[in-house]
Scaffold this motif. Structure first.
Motif, PDB file in Angstrom:
ATOM      1  N   UNK A  79       0.811  -1.215   0.000  1.00  0.00           N
ATOM      2  CA  UNK A  79       0.000   0.000   0.000  1.00  0.00           C
ATOM      3  C   UNK A  79       0.846   1.267   0.000  1.00  0.00           C
ATOM      4  N   UNK A  80       2.100   1.168   0.466  1.00  0.00           N
ATOM      5  CA  UNK A  80       2.918   2.375   0.585  1.00  0.00           C
ATOM      6  C   UNK A  80       4.050   2.443  -0.431  1.00  0.00           C
ATOM      7  N   UNK A  81       4.321   1.371  -1.142  1.00  0.00           N
ATOM      8  CA  UNK A  81       5.443   1.370  -2.076  1.00  0.00           C
ATOM      9  C   UNK A  81       5.190   2.345  -3.232  1.00  0.00           C
ATOM     10  N   UNK A  82       6.262   2.774  -3.856  1.00  0.00           N
ATOM     11  CA  UNK A  82       6.194   3.683  -5.000  1.00  0.00           C
ATOM     12  C   UNK A  82       6.318   2.856  -6.278  1.00  0.00           C
ATOM     13  N   UNK A  83       5.265   2.759  -7.082  1.00  0.00           N
ATOM     14  CA  UNK A  83       5.320   1.903  -8.274  1.00  0.00           C
ATOM     15  C   UNK A  83       6.404   2.308  -9.261  1.00  0.00           C
ATOM     16  N   UNK A  84       6.788   3.579  -9.258  1.00  0.00           N
ATOM     17  CA  UNK A  84       7.836   4.030 -10.172  1.00  0.00           C
ATOM     18  C   UNK A  84       9.201   3.449  -9.818  1.00  0.00           C
ATOM     19  N   UNK A  85       9.358   2.971  -8.585  1.00  0.00           N
ATOM     20  CA  UNK A  85      10.637   2.433  -8.134  1.00  0.00           C
ATOM     21  C   UNK A  85      10.659   0.906  -8.085  1.00  0.00           C
ATOM     22  N   UNK A  86       9.539   0.284  -8.390  1.00  0.00           N
ATOM     23  CA  UNK A  86       9.460  -1.182  -8.335  1.00  0.00           C
ATOM     24  C   UNK A  86      10.090  -1.773  -9.591  1.00  0.00           C
ATOM     25  N   UNK A  87      11.054  -2.636  -9.404  1.00  0.00           N
ATOM     26  CA  UNK A  87      11.769  -3.262 -10.520  1.00  0.00           C
ATOM     27  C   UNK A  87      11.166  -4.630 -10.838  1.00  0.00           C
ATOM     28  N   UNK A 113      -0.147  -3.502 -10.550  1.00  0.00           N
ATOM     29  CA  UNK A 113      -0.816  -3.128 -11.800  1.00  0.00           C
ATOM     30  C   UNK A 113      -0.416  -1.727 -12.264  1.00  0.00           C
ATOM     31  N   UNK A 114       0.218  -0.945 -11.402  1.00  0.00           N
ATOM     32  CA  UNK A 114       0.666   0.411 -11.760  1.00  0.00           C
ATOM     33  C   UNK A 114       2.142   0.445 -12.144  1.00  0.00           C
ATOM     34  N   UNK A 115       2.794  -0.690 -12.133  1.00  0.00           N
ATOM     35  CA  UNK A 115       4.216  -0.776 -12.482  1.00  0.00           C
ATOM     36  C   UNK A 115       4.348  -0.931 -13.994  1.00  0.00           C
TER      37      UNK A 115
END
Length: 236
Positions: A79-87, A113-115
């Protein structure tokens, strides 16, 4: 925002989760909801969302919470992760830890789903053999369809994966396949709506029991949605 070093920050989140935990909720997770995990406190979803809200986005804290292994901490993490930083590597690592449908669906719905790599992982995971890994592929496909993350071509490729996976009789895979088919069939695109309904009809006529269930259930869902849309004076 929680001040202090990472250990302090993780500890503060875990204490907040423990304070919100209920033995009744924990004891009902498996028998009532089918969520089976070895490390759970029993925190209601509303409380997890409340705890997560002031923390986002925080990629580093999300990673640290995930590493605790606690079901509720992992729910907060997604819930708190940043999808722009997910590899892609993180996606695969978290997917390898999936051990129940609740964490699968929430991670896919709240984060994956936002990655940008989502549809690549759909294609990879839907071909896996383990139940929750394959569930993740179809759950992610469903979530991208529901949230409008992808082009028609992504979802047409997804329908081919659904057709291949429709005979998998394992409960969580079967329901993931069905969810994805219904989600794609609910898109505004006439091409996707027609393709999903054609696939559902083929599956409904299949000699395979699981494929037949998937097709018939999706056709019923499409009929209800179309009737509702017609009743509002619009073209289905």
């Amino acid at each position: 925002m929680i001040a202090g070093g990472m250990d302090d920050r993780v500890g503060a989140v875990l204490r907040a989760l423990e304070d919100a935990a209920s033995a009744r909720v924990r004891d009902e997770m498996a028998p009532r909801y089918g969520i089976v995990t070895d490390k759970a406190m029993g925190v209601p979803m509303a409380a997890m969302q409340r705890i997560a809200r002031p923390l986002r986005p925080d990629h580093a804290l999300a990673a640290a919470l995930w590493e605790t292994g606690w079901y509720e901490a992992r729910m907060v993490a997604c819930m708190i992760d940043d999808p722009a930083l997910v590899t892609p590597g993180q996606m695969d690592a978290w997917r390898a830890d999936f051990d129940n449908w609740g964490i699968v669906d929430t991670v896919c719905f709240k984060l994956f789903d936002r990655v940008p790599h989502a549809h690549v992982k759909v294609g990879e995971w839907a071909r896996l053999n383990d139940e929750f890994g394959r569930r993740a592929g179809f759950a992610l496909l469903a979530c991208t369809a529901l949230h409008g993350k992808g082009e028609d071509g992504d979802f047409l490729a997804g329908l081919a994966l659904i057709e291949t996976g429709a005979t998998d009789e394992r409960n969580f895979v079967k329901k993931g396949v069905n969810w994805a088919l219904r989600a794609i069939g609910g898109r505004a695109s006439p091409v996707l709506r027609a393709a999903a309904r054609d696939l559902a009809a083929r599956l409904a006529a299949s000699p395979d029991r699981t494929a037949r269930w998937n097709g018939k259930d999706a056709l019923r869902a499409f009929a209800r949605a179309d009737a509702k849309t017609d009743g509002q004076g619009k073209t289905a």
